[in-house]
Write a protein that holds these residues in place. Structure first.
Motif, short mmCIF file in Angstrom:
data_model
loop_
_atom_site.label_atom_id
_atom_site.label_comp_id
_atom_site.label_asym_id
_atom_site.label_seq_id
_atom_site.Cartn_x
_atom_site.Cartn_y
_atom_site.Cartn_z
N ASP B 124 60.33 48.91 75.68
CA ASP B 124 59.89 49.01 74.36
C ASP B 124 59.38 50.09 74.08
OD1 ASP B 124 61.14 46.47 73.85
OD2 ASP B 124 59.12 45.51 73.71
N ASN B 125 58.27 50.74 75.02
CA ASN B 125 57.39 51.77 74.88
C ASN B 125 58.15 52.85 74.65
OD1 ASN B 125 55.01 50.69 74.61
ND2 ASN B 125 54.43 50.85 76.54
N LEU B 126 59.45 52.84 75.52
CA LEU B 126 60.11 54.08 75.80
C LEU B 126 61.02 54.39 74.18
CD1 LEU B 126 61.77 56.26 77.42
CD2 LEU B 126 63.63 54.34 77.94
N ILE B 127 61.15 53.40 73.95
CA ILE B 127 61.99 53.16 72.33
C ILE B 127 60.95 53.65 71.29
CG2 ILE B 127 63.02 52.08 70.62
CD1 ILE B 127 63.93 50.06 72.85
N LYS B 128 59.69 53.50 71.45
CA LYS B 128 58.86 53.93 70.48
C LYS B 128 58.61 55.54 70.66
CE LYS B 128 56.07 49.74 70.26
NZ LYS B 128 55.28 48.98 71.04
N ARG B 129 58.66 55.97 71.90
CA ARG B 129 58.29 57.36 72.15
C ARG B 129 59.52 58.12 71.65
NH1 ARG B 129 57.26 58.67 78.47
NH2 ARG B 129 56.65 60.60 77.54
N ILE B 130 60.83 57.51 71.85
CA ILE B 130 61.87 58.27 71.37
C ILE B 130 61.95 58.61 69.85
CG2 ILE B 130 64.55 58.04 70.97
CD1 ILE B 130 64.59 56.59 73.80
N ASP B 131 61.62 57.31 69.34
CA ASP B 131 61.26 57.42 67.82
C ASP B 131 60.07 58.47 67.29
OD1 ASP B 131 63.43 55.55 67.35
OD2 ASP B 131 62.18 53.92 67.35
N SER B 132 58.98 58.20 67.83
CA SER B 132 57.72 59.29 67.53
C SER B 132 57.82 60.40 67.65
CB SER B 132 56.68 58.23 67.89
OG SER B 132 56.42 58.54 69.13
N ASP B 133 58.41 60.89 68.78
CA ASP B 133 58.39 61.99 69.35
C ASP B 133 59.84 62.87 69.00
OD1 ASP B 133 56.18 61.88 70.33
OD2 ASP B 133 56.46 61.63 72.60
N ASN B 134 60.96 62.29 68.35
CA ASN B 134 62.02 62.80 68.32
C ASN B 134 62.70 63.29 69.32
OD1 ASN B 134 62.12 62.44 65.32
ND2 ASN B 134 60.59 64.05 65.15
N VAL B 135 62.88 62.55 70.48
CA VAL B 135 63.25 62.86 71.74
C VAL B 135 64.97 63.11 71.62
CG1 VAL B 135 63.65 61.99 73.90
CG2 VAL B 135 61.54 61.70 72.99
N GLU B 136 65.33 64.26 72.13
CA GLU B 136 66.69 64.78 72.12
C GLU B 136 67.46 64.08 73.21
OE1 GLU B 136 65.82 68.86 72.01
OE2 GLU B 136 65.21 68.77 69.75
N GLU B 137 66.81 64.12 74.36
CA GLU B 137 67.76 63.52 75.55
C GLU B 137 66.87 62.52 76.49
OE1 GLU B 137 69.51 66.71 78.12
OE2 GLU B 137 70.12 65.14 79.42
N ILE B 138 67.34 61.67 76.92
CA ILE B 138 66.56 61.04 78.07
C ILE B 138 67.57 60.94 79.20
CG2 ILE B 138 65.28 59.43 76.61
CD1 ILE B 138 67.04 57.02 77.60
N ILE B 139 67.11 61.13 80.47
CA ILE B 139 67.61 61.31 81.65
C ILE B 139 67.46 60.04 82.63
CG2 ILE B 139 68.06 62.67 83.88
CD1 ILE B 139 67.01 65.16 82.15
N LEU B 140 68.46 59.22 82.84
CA LEU B 140 67.99 58.21 83.73
C LEU B 140 68.13 58.50 85.19
CD1 LEU B 140 70.09 55.67 81.39
CD2 LEU B 140 67.61 56.02 81.38
N ALA B 141 67.19 58.33 85.78
CA ALA B 141 67.03 58.61 87.29
C ALA B 141 66.85 57.32 88.10
CB ALA B 141 66.06 59.63 87.53
N LEU B 142 67.49 56.36 87.78
CA LEU B 142 67.40 54.98 88.54
C LEU B 142 68.41 54.96 89.71
CD1 LEU B 142 67.08 52.89 85.23
CD2 LEU B 142 65.22 53.94 86.55
N LYS B 143 68.11 54.02 90.53
CA LYS B 143 68.89 53.93 92.03
C LYS B 143 70.36 53.34 91.44
CE LYS B 143 66.85 49.88 93.83
NZ LYS B 143 65.64 49.56 94.58
N PRO B 144 71.13 53.85 92.05
CA PRO B 144 72.48 53.20 91.89
C PRO B 144 72.74 51.94 92.49
CG PRO B 144 72.89 55.41 92.92
CD PRO B 144 71.31 54.96 92.93
N SER B 145 72.30 50.68 91.96
CA SER B 145 72.63 49.60 92.57
C SER B 145 72.74 48.75 91.24
CB SER B 145 71.19 49.28 93.16
OG SER B 145 70.06 49.05 92.22
N ILE B 146 73.09 47.59 91.69
CA ILE B 146 73.61 46.60 90.43
C ILE B 146 72.44 46.52 89.55
CG2 ILE B 146 73.72 44.02 89.75
CD1 ILE B 146 75.51 43.65 92.54
#
Lengths: 197, 197
Positions: B124-146
């Motif tokens: 939820d906080n990520l979405i709020k930041r994207i909206d308030s900071d006009n974020v242009e790109e998010i890079i997902l660096a999560l482990k490739p697992s299920i």
């Protein structure tokens, strides 16, 4: 890169033997998930080591009293003394629960190359104990290395003429180990120490 | 068998990940040889972790302030957000020194089998930041697992319709690894992700 208290704890972990940068970071981050009580007891335990640990005035074992629990135990046979290099070695023999005598911690091994002579090792107190307790046997459980052998020979020599039996634990092939991987000197000791079956 | 303060510190070390009985004993005994100042700073560092560590109110990174040093750094590009699972992951990317954006720590991955839903993860906080900071790109660096894949798909879905590019770091064959030892799914990802040379 980390908050300063995380850097501090990483540095402390890195001081420990066998803990490198990566492991220290992993341990430090694991602390963040500890609850406050566990962190308090961890910190308290370190302070207790700082303030309470002493060396037993009789045998040199670590203790939080003047005498260690083994020297204080009247049920133990004071006629047999097991001689070890480090206080930690005592626990190895206590765990197998086959020995009911007392211990003596040398705190090091004689090593002329490193400038460690007999006077740097806790041997004088051992001799005093042998005299005052009429000790019948001392069992040397030192590692079979040049320093260990030198120390054993030295102890044997200074006890000549005293009425005390000096033995050493057997050098040989550890259980489960293939003879192929055993060095020549150990094989020689194992052959010398052969027993009837 | 040991003085109680040694037993206490052994128990504390055993609470740490990857530290078993024997290692804990070895670490505890090593503390006996630490000088008093080092023991004091070790203990103080643990207390500081207990009392000072908080989570950054913006990105969820660990900090000893309200906002972490990265969120406080005005030289960093707030239009790109690197999304990681754990606060510790941030240091991995900071060390290679190729990224000048901001971070966002999820604090976990979606795992329906373990009862961890999207509401248990800091999205939820990520979405709020994207909206308030006009974020242009998010890079997902999560482990490739299920769990990693599920979380990435979920984030991709909730951001549909927003004017933000969603990328993920490449899955493929690590440098220096023989292809022979790579699993089928990684090979498939590596093939899909092939690049002109």
């Amino acid at each position: 890169m980390f908050p300063s208290c995380i850097n501090d704890i990483i540095e402390s972990f890195k001081d420990l033997p066998g803990i490198g940068e990566k492991t220290a970071e992993r341990l430090a981050f694991s602390l963040i998930n500890f609850d406050k009580d566990r962190l308090t007891s961890f910190s308290d335990a370190i302070i207790a080591v700082r303030d309470k640990i002493k060396y037993c005035s009789v045998c040199g074992n670590i203790t939080d009293n003047d005498k260690c629990s083994i020297c204080n135990d009247t049920n133990r046979n004071s006629k047999i003394i097991f001689v070890v290099e480090k206080a930690k070695d005592i626990s190895l023999f206590e765990k197998i629960n086959v020995f009911n005598g007392r211990y003596h911690v040398l705190g090091g091994l004689i090593s002329p190359l490193d400038g460690i002579g007999p006077e740097d090792v806790n041997i004088d107190n051992l001799i005093k104990r042998i005299d005052s307790d009429n000790v019948e046997e001392i069992i040397l459980a030192l590692k079979p290395s040049i320093e260990g052998e030198t120390t054993m020979q030295y102890i044997k020599k200074v006890l000549e003429g005293k009425n005390v039996k000096v033995t050493r634990i057997a050098t040989g092939i550890p259980m489960g180990t293939d003879i192929e991987y055993i060095d020549a000197m150990t094989l020689e000791f194992a052959l010398e120490g052969r027993k009837d079956i």
